[in-house]
Write an enzyme that holds these catalytic residues in place. Structure first.
Site, PDB file in Angstrom:
ATOM      1  N   ASP A  21      21.961 112.927 -51.473  1.00 30.68           N
ATOM      2  CA  ASP A  21      21.878 111.517 -51.875  1.00 30.68           C
ATOM      3  C   ASP A  21      22.511 111.386 -53.262  1.00 30.68           C
ATOM      4  O   ASP A  21      21.998 111.955 -54.230  1.00 30.68           O
ATOM      5  CB  ASP A  21      20.418 111.051 -51.941  1.00 30.68           C
ATOM      6  CG  ASP A  21      19.756 110.932 -50.569  1.00 30.68           C
ATOM      7  OD1 ASP A  21      20.293 111.489 -49.593  1.00 30.68           O
ATOM      8  OD2 ASP A  21      18.682 110.292 -50.480  1.00 30.68           O
TER       9      ASP A  21
ATOM     10  N   LYS B 197      22.061 103.522 -49.437  1.00 29.64           N
ATOM     11  CA  LYS B 197      20.647 103.607 -49.822  1.00 29.64           C
ATOM     12  C   LYS B 197      20.369 102.621 -50.943  1.00 29.64           C
ATOM     13  O   LYS B 197      21.182 102.453 -51.846  1.00 29.64           O
ATOM     14  CB  LYS B 197      20.338 105.049 -50.260  1.00 29.64           C
ATOM     15  CG  LYS B 197      18.930 105.293 -50.775  1.00 29.64           C
ATOM     16  CD  LYS B 197      18.760 106.777 -51.124  1.00 29.64           C
ATOM     17  CE  LYS B 197      17.486 107.035 -51.907  1.00 29.64           C
ATOM     18  NZ  LYS B 197      17.335 108.456 -52.287  1.00 29.64           N
TER      19      LYS B 197
ATOM     20  N   LYS C 224      19.273 103.518 -45.683  1.00 28.97           N
ATOM     21  CA  LYS C 224      18.045 104.133 -46.180  1.00 28.97           C
ATOM     22  C   LYS C 224      17.417 103.202 -47.206  1.00 28.97           C
ATOM     23  O   LYS C 224      18.060 102.819 -48.184  1.00 28.97           O
ATOM     24  CB  LYS C 224      18.328 105.499 -46.815  1.00 28.97           C
ATOM     25  CG  LYS C 224      17.072 106.158 -47.415  1.00 28.97           C
ATOM     26  CD  LYS C 224      17.356 107.561 -47.926  1.00 28.97           C
ATOM     27  CE  LYS C 224      16.156 108.148 -48.669  1.00 28.97           C
ATOM     28  NZ  LYS C 224      16.399 109.532 -49.158  1.00 28.97           N
TER      29      LYS C 224
END
Length: 228
Positions: free
Chosen positions: A91, A153, A182
């Site tokens: 990430d 995300k 996400k």
């Protein structure tokens, strides 16, 4: 939606700066027991965690975290190093200042470079929605879509705000079909988790759903043994 379905979409997360190996190991134990999608942990613990869990659980880590202003070369090194240590997922935080300057081509190029450094592993791109306008978020949906990354995300969980239903709806309306969503930061109830999933999130960054599962389990055990 059953709690096990929600757990299967959770990146069970511990990113506190004072996290210890004992805490990370406990997180891994919970991730394996409750069959979460992954554990999301600091990069310094990836090798140890992957040796501990093997193929029983995916290990995710963060790079350029939480501010996103490391150089592209540094982010690429962090990504390749994480993968070499056993990370299954990465990430990354975007350069938020570049977003404020509308440097969309530079952002797309950086994300693409980090994706290449991941060597085929999943890349999720954190855009820190609480610092952006809707127009900037829409532009970043295009950047992420064009870069080859796997997920967009919402948040690091370390800034002014976390995931919102409105942001997940906005993502769902503007990302390419191959990009998943996400939601992370502040997800504290099963109801909220289910709502994020209904709106289009495939992953949730949270530790609270496992805590809820544990509390439910403890409640059942207390009931079954006739305790008052």
């Amino acid at each position: 939606m059953e709690i096990k379905e929600i757990l299967a979409k959770c990146d069970h997360t511990l990113l506190a700066p004072d996290a210890t190996w004992d805490q990370i190991r406990a997180l891994c134990d919970d991730g394996m027991k409750y069959q979460t999608a992954s554990v999301c942990i600091p990069a310094s613990f990836v090798k140890q965690a992957k040796q501990y869990v093997g193929d029983r659980l995916a290990v995710c880590t963060v790079i350029g975290f939480p501010n996103g202003y490391a150089t592209t070369a540094a982010k690429c090194f962090m990504a390749s190093d994480a993968v070499a240590n056993g990370a299954d997922e990465v990430d990354m935080v975007i350069n938020i200042g570049w977003a404020k300057e509308a440097r969309w081509a530079d952002l797309t190029a950086e994300i693409a470079a980090v994706k290449q450094a991941c060597g085929g592993k999943l890349l999720k791109v954190i855009i820190e929605t609480c610092l952006l306008s809707d127009e900037e978020k829409i532009q970043l949906c295009k950047c992420v879509s064009d870069s080859g990354a796997d997920y967009i995300k919402t948040s690091t969980g370390f800034s002014k705000g976390g995931a919102t239903f409105a942001d997940v709806e906005l993502f769902a309306a503007h990302i390419a079909p191959h990009v998943k969503i996400k939601a992370a930061g502040g997800i504290s109830s099963l109801e909220d988790a289910e709502k994020f999933i209904e709106l289009g999130a495939s992953r949730l960054g949270t530790s609270r759903i496992v805590k809820i599962a544990k509390a439910m389990e403890a409640g059942k055990e207390a009931k079954n043994d006739g305790s008052y």
